[in-house]
Design a protein around this motif. Structure first.
Motif, PDB file in Angstrom:
ATOM      1  N   SER A 256     -38.336-116.473 -10.014  1.00  0.00           N
ATOM      2  CA  SER A 256     -37.292-117.239 -10.690  1.00  0.00           C
ATOM      3  C   SER A 256     -37.455-118.710 -10.322  1.00  0.00           C
ATOM      4  O   SER A 256     -37.805-119.048  -9.188  1.00  0.00           O
ATOM      5  CB  SER A 256     -35.899-116.732 -10.298  1.00  0.00           C
TER       6      SER A 256
ATOM      7  N   LYS B  43     -32.018-124.947 -24.262  1.00  0.00           N
ATOM      8  CA  LYS B  43     -32.811-123.732 -24.125  1.00  0.00           C
ATOM      9  C   LYS B  43     -34.293-123.998 -24.344  1.00  0.00           C
ATOM     10  O   LYS B  43     -35.144-123.189 -23.964  1.00  0.00           O
ATOM     11  CB  LYS B  43     -32.304-122.682 -25.119  1.00  0.00           C
TER      12      LYS B  43
ATOM     13  N   GLU C 108     -33.639-117.081 -19.943  1.00  0.00           N
ATOM     14  CA  GLU C 108     -32.418-116.338 -20.250  1.00  0.00           C
ATOM     15  C   GLU C 108     -31.260-117.328 -20.212  1.00  0.00           C
ATOM     16  O   GLU C 108     -30.911-117.868 -19.161  1.00  0.00           O
ATOM     17  CB  GLU C 108     -32.198-115.227 -19.226  1.00  0.00           C
ATOM     18  N   GLU C 109     -30.680-117.583 -21.375  1.00  0.00           N
ATOM     19  CA  GLU C 109     -29.645-118.601 -21.457  1.00  0.00           C
ATOM     20  C   GLU C 109     -28.358-118.163 -20.772  1.00  0.00           C
ATOM     21  O   GLU C 109     -28.046-116.975 -20.676  1.00  0.00           O
ATOM     22  CB  GLU C 109     -29.358-118.965 -22.909  1.00  0.00           C
ATOM     23  N   SER C 110     -27.619-119.146 -20.296  1.00  0.00           N
ATOM     24  CA  SER C 110     -26.334-118.875 -19.676  1.00  0.00           C
ATOM     25  C   SER C 110     -25.312-118.538 -20.753  1.00  0.00           C
ATOM     26  O   SER C 110     -25.623-118.568 -21.950  1.00  0.00           O
ATOM     27  CB  SER C 110     -25.871-120.104 -18.880  1.00  0.00           C
TER      28      SER C 110
ATOM     29  N   ILE D  19     -41.242-117.457 -25.739  1.00  0.00           N
ATOM     30  CA  ILE D  19     -41.731-116.677 -24.604  1.00  0.00           C
ATOM     31  C   ILE D  19     -43.239-116.849 -24.485  1.00  0.00           C
ATOM     32  O   ILE D  19     -43.925-117.165 -25.470  1.00  0.00           O
ATOM     33  CB  ILE D  19     -41.382-115.180 -24.757  1.00  0.00           C
TER      34      ILE D  19
ATOM     35  N   HIS E 154     -29.460-122.201 -17.079  1.00  0.00           N
ATOM     36  CA  HIS E 154     -30.245-121.079 -17.583  1.00  0.00           C
ATOM     37  C   HIS E 154     -31.115-120.468 -16.479  1.00  0.00           C
ATOM     38  O   HIS E 154     -31.372-121.103 -15.450  1.00  0.00           O
ATOM     39  CB  HIS E 154     -31.151-121.525 -18.745  1.00  0.00           C
TER      40      HIS E 154
ATOM     41  N   ASP F 224     -39.902-116.158 -19.777  1.00  0.00           N
ATOM     42  CA  ASP F 224     -38.884-116.444 -20.769  1.00  0.00           C
ATOM     43  C   ASP F 224     -37.712-117.163 -20.113  1.00  0.00           C
ATOM     44  O   ASP F 224     -37.649-117.303 -18.895  1.00  0.00           O
ATOM     45  CB  ASP F 224     -38.409-115.169 -21.482  1.00  0.00           C
TER      46      ASP F 224
ATOM     47  N   TYR G 232     -34.798-119.193 -15.529  1.00  0.00           N
ATOM     48  CA  TYR G 232     -36.211-119.325 -15.889  1.00  0.00           C
ATOM     49  C   TYR G 232     -36.978-118.271 -15.094  1.00  0.00           C
ATOM     50  O   TYR G 232     -37.052-118.338 -13.870  1.00  0.00           O
ATOM     51  CB  TYR G 232     -36.706-120.739 -15.582  1.00  0.00           C
ATOM     52  N   ARG G 233     -37.572-117.314 -15.787  1.00  0.00           N
ATOM     53  CA  ARG G 233     -38.053-116.104 -15.134  1.00  0.00           C
ATOM     54  C   ARG G 233     -39.496-115.792 -15.526  1.00  0.00           C
ATOM     55  O   ARG G 233     -39.849-115.794 -16.700  1.00  0.00           O
ATOM     56  CB  ARG G 233     -37.131-114.954 -15.528  1.00  0.00           C
TER      57      ARG G 233
END
Length: 240
Positions: A28, A96, A78-80, A103, A62, A76, A64-65
């Protein structure tokens, strides 16, 4: 330069043996932003700076992973949770895509680097190879508990002619990184593009192998093809 790369590859080979039981995991990253300095020249620049600051505020929320196994990775954003503010809707949506869009999939066996994204109301799959044209420097520093080395991607190979600077660690011998960046002899733990930076927050290893889903939907194009299509749309809008 060849000696530097050879040294890193040798170190990576030794470290890989100790990481065989930790082939899969998740990294992350956190987002940070360098604000503009000095006074704005006019009201237009002041408004633009305020919008950039607001967008960066949302971008920090967000996730970030980067997921990986021994040969593949998947990145990708993942948005909050959506904001309940009509005035902030635009900067939230832009946030975003601040550092990257869509992705990213990487495969060190096949040398693939795919980017699936939606633009111009259409889904695209940008096909490419892992970047190998990094300039690895002698600069090094410690980020968290990792010894890291600096690498630069020249402006000729960057989006919008912006230089990308990353720090990677041979202590984690994975040729992956966030937002499609990779191809180095070690995991990218920090990446800076324009005024935006992604920095490693945490890395978790899994006991079982992780299956990475390779994106296959979307119109297949090269990055150059997509840029030309986008420029054509902009030219038509200007004419209209």
């Amino acid at each position: 330069m060849k000696k530097i790369i050879t040294l890193f590859m040798t170190v990576s080979m030794f470290l890989t043996a100790s990481l065989k039981a930790q082939n899969s995991g998740e990294v992350s990253y956190t987002f940070s932003y360098e604000k503009f300095k000095g006074e704005p020249k006019d009201e237009y620049e002041m408004s633009a700076r305020m919008m950039a600051d607001k967008t960066a505020e949302y971008a920090r929320l967000h996730l970030y992973r980067l997921k990986f196994n021994a040969y593949e990775s998947y990145f990708d954003v993942e948005e909050s949770l959506p904001i309940d503010d009509s005035e902030g809707a635009f900067p939230f949506n832009v946030s975003k895509f601040t550092f990257s869009n869509g992705i990213f999939y990487q495969n060190t066996k096949t040398n693939e680097n795919l980017n699936q994204l939606t633009t111009m109301n259409e889904l695209f799959l940008i096909e490419g190879n892992l970047r190998r044209d990094w300039q690895i420097t002698h600069e090094h520093k410690r980020i968290g508990k990792y010894n890291c080395y600096k690498a630069i991607l020249s402006c000729a190979g960057c989006d919008n002619n912006q230089e990308i600077v990353v720090w990677f660690t041979p202590e984690i011998p994975l040729a992956f990184g966030p937002a499609g960046l990779g191809g180095l002899p070690g995991l990218i733990v920090e990446a800076t593009k324009y005024r935006y930076t992604l920095s490693i927050k945490e890395i978790r290893y899994f006991e079982k192998d992780l299956t990475i889903d390779k994106p296959n939907e979307g119109k297949k194009v090269t990055a150059e093809d997509l840029k030309e299509m986008q420029m054509k749309v902009r030219r038509n809008m200007t004419k209209g």
